[in-house]
Design a protein around this motif. Sequence first.
Motif, short mmCIF file in Angstrom:
data_model
loop_
_atom_site.label_atom_id
_atom_site.label_comp_id
_atom_site.label_asym_id
_atom_site.label_seq_id
_atom_site.Cartn_x
_atom_site.Cartn_y
_atom_site.Cartn_z
N GLY A 212 43.65 41.81 32.83
CA GLY A 212 42.69 41.69 33.92
C GLY A 212 42.15 40.29 34.11
O GLY A 212 41.33 40.06 35.00
N THR A 214 41.89 36.84 35.48
CA THR A 214 42.39 36.20 36.70
C THR A 214 43.05 34.85 36.42
O THR A 214 43.84 34.37 37.24
CB THR A 214 41.25 36.00 37.71
N CYS A 240 45.45 43.34 39.50
CA CYS A 240 44.37 42.49 38.98
C CYS A 240 43.38 42.16 40.09
O CYS A 240 42.18 42.40 39.95
CB CYS A 240 44.96 41.21 38.39
N GLN A 244 41.20 41.66 47.12
CA GLN A 244 40.89 40.23 47.18
C GLN A 244 42.15 39.38 47.32
O GLN A 244 42.09 38.23 47.77
CB GLN A 244 40.11 39.80 45.93
N PHE A 282 36.59 33.68 41.68
CA PHE A 282 37.06 34.56 40.61
C PHE A 282 36.46 34.17 39.26
O PHE A 282 36.22 35.02 38.41
CB PHE A 282 38.58 34.56 40.56
N GLN A 285 37.20 35.84 35.85
CA GLN A 285 36.71 37.20 35.63
C GLN A 285 37.79 38.09 35.03
O GLN A 285 38.98 37.77 35.04
CB GLN A 285 36.26 37.80 36.96
N THR A 286 37.35 39.25 34.53
CA THR A 286 38.26 40.30 34.11
C THR A 286 38.18 41.41 35.15
O THR A 286 37.13 42.05 35.30
CB THR A 286 37.88 40.85 32.72
N LEU A 287 39.28 41.61 35.87
CA LEU A 287 39.26 42.52 37.01
C LEU A 287 40.33 43.61 36.88
O LEU A 287 41.41 43.37 36.32
CB LEU A 287 39.52 41.76 38.31
N GLY A 290 40.52 44.26 41.46
CA GLY A 290 39.45 43.50 42.10
C GLY A 290 38.06 43.85 41.65
O GLY A 290 37.08 43.22 42.06
N PHE A 291 37.93 44.86 40.78
CA PHE A 291 36.61 45.28 40.31
C PHE A 291 36.35 44.74 38.91
O PHE A 291 37.18 44.88 38.01
CB PHE A 291 36.50 46.81 40.29
N ALA A 292 35.19 44.11 38.74
CA ALA A 292 34.81 43.59 37.42
C ALA A 292 34.52 44.75 36.49
O ALA A 292 33.86 45.72 36.87
CB ALA A 292 33.59 42.69 37.55
#
Length: 329
Positions: A212, A214, A240, A244, A282, A285-287, A290-292
């Motif tokens: 996840g 980015t 991932c 977005q 981004f 982030q860990t997605l 697209g959701f954290a």
Amino acid sequence: MLSLILNEHKAALSNLNVMQQSAFYSIGFIAQVRQQLALKVQAYQGASNVQFEMVQRTIEEIETLKQQDVLLDDIAEACLVALLLMSNSQKQRFLGLLNRHEFTLLKHKLLEKSLTISGSANSDFLNWANVYGNSDTQAIIYKAIKRAVKQLPDMPEMQETVNAFEKAAMINSPLMSVYLLLLDPQRVNFVCNYVSQQFTREQAIVVLLQTGATKYVPMAVALLTEVRSAKNLVAGIKRCLGSQLDELVAFDTQIQAGDCKQAAVDFQRQFALSWPEQKINFNDQTLVYGFAMNRPVSVASLQGVDFFSWQVITILNALKYDCRNSQAS
């Protein structure tokens, strides 16, 4: 009932299975397609004045279909359509009969496809996982995931778990993503270094995307034109970044890039133009789609993710729920 669904709507069942493998169909859309199929079956029933069989008859049909080498995925899809047409009492009886040993694989497949068939994602996942853990290799995976919720693994254990994923042909799977998302950054880096040494470059990048993180997306994009088929890489990127990614690469290009070299080139070109400006959004982030993962994802938002990502998020939630219950008891 199942014979009717399989005979009259085999193409639709196959299409549902294909959608569940794609990163570009949301579970909300898949549910709509399944519901529409159920309505068609119901309309056929009314037009032909044929009464659906009782639950016991449906179970007998499953036994017959298994002997005819009908694909398990198709049987499971037919069962999910049939469940939409059953009363609550029929559903409960049907699911109860599936507890018989000879239906273990079908029950596993049903729970894999719909972790909420009894109305509780948390309890259903745990039932699915118990079924899933029947083989030795898969048991290693399941136990490792359960342990990782409560206690971070050591290096040898992580190596054993990754090897089990590879042996089970599950390097690119929701459970692999779940396992990686349960680890801290140091352990994620260890796993990433390990797979980079053990697997092909493409396999390693697929694993990196499943963390996840980015920061690995540009590496995956750079590899798109260097592999025979970019399907897994494109799917990993989509799973991932989710919607977005649409701000970086045209949607049509995303869909085509898995099979078309020119589309893969276009994907790289569009990404190269957009990423420098969008990168800050981004922020490493860990997605998941697209959701954290450091905050809850609403039920409504979940309807927009693909089947793979939905499994990841649902399983993570179920594991956390189970962990909280264990601590409270």
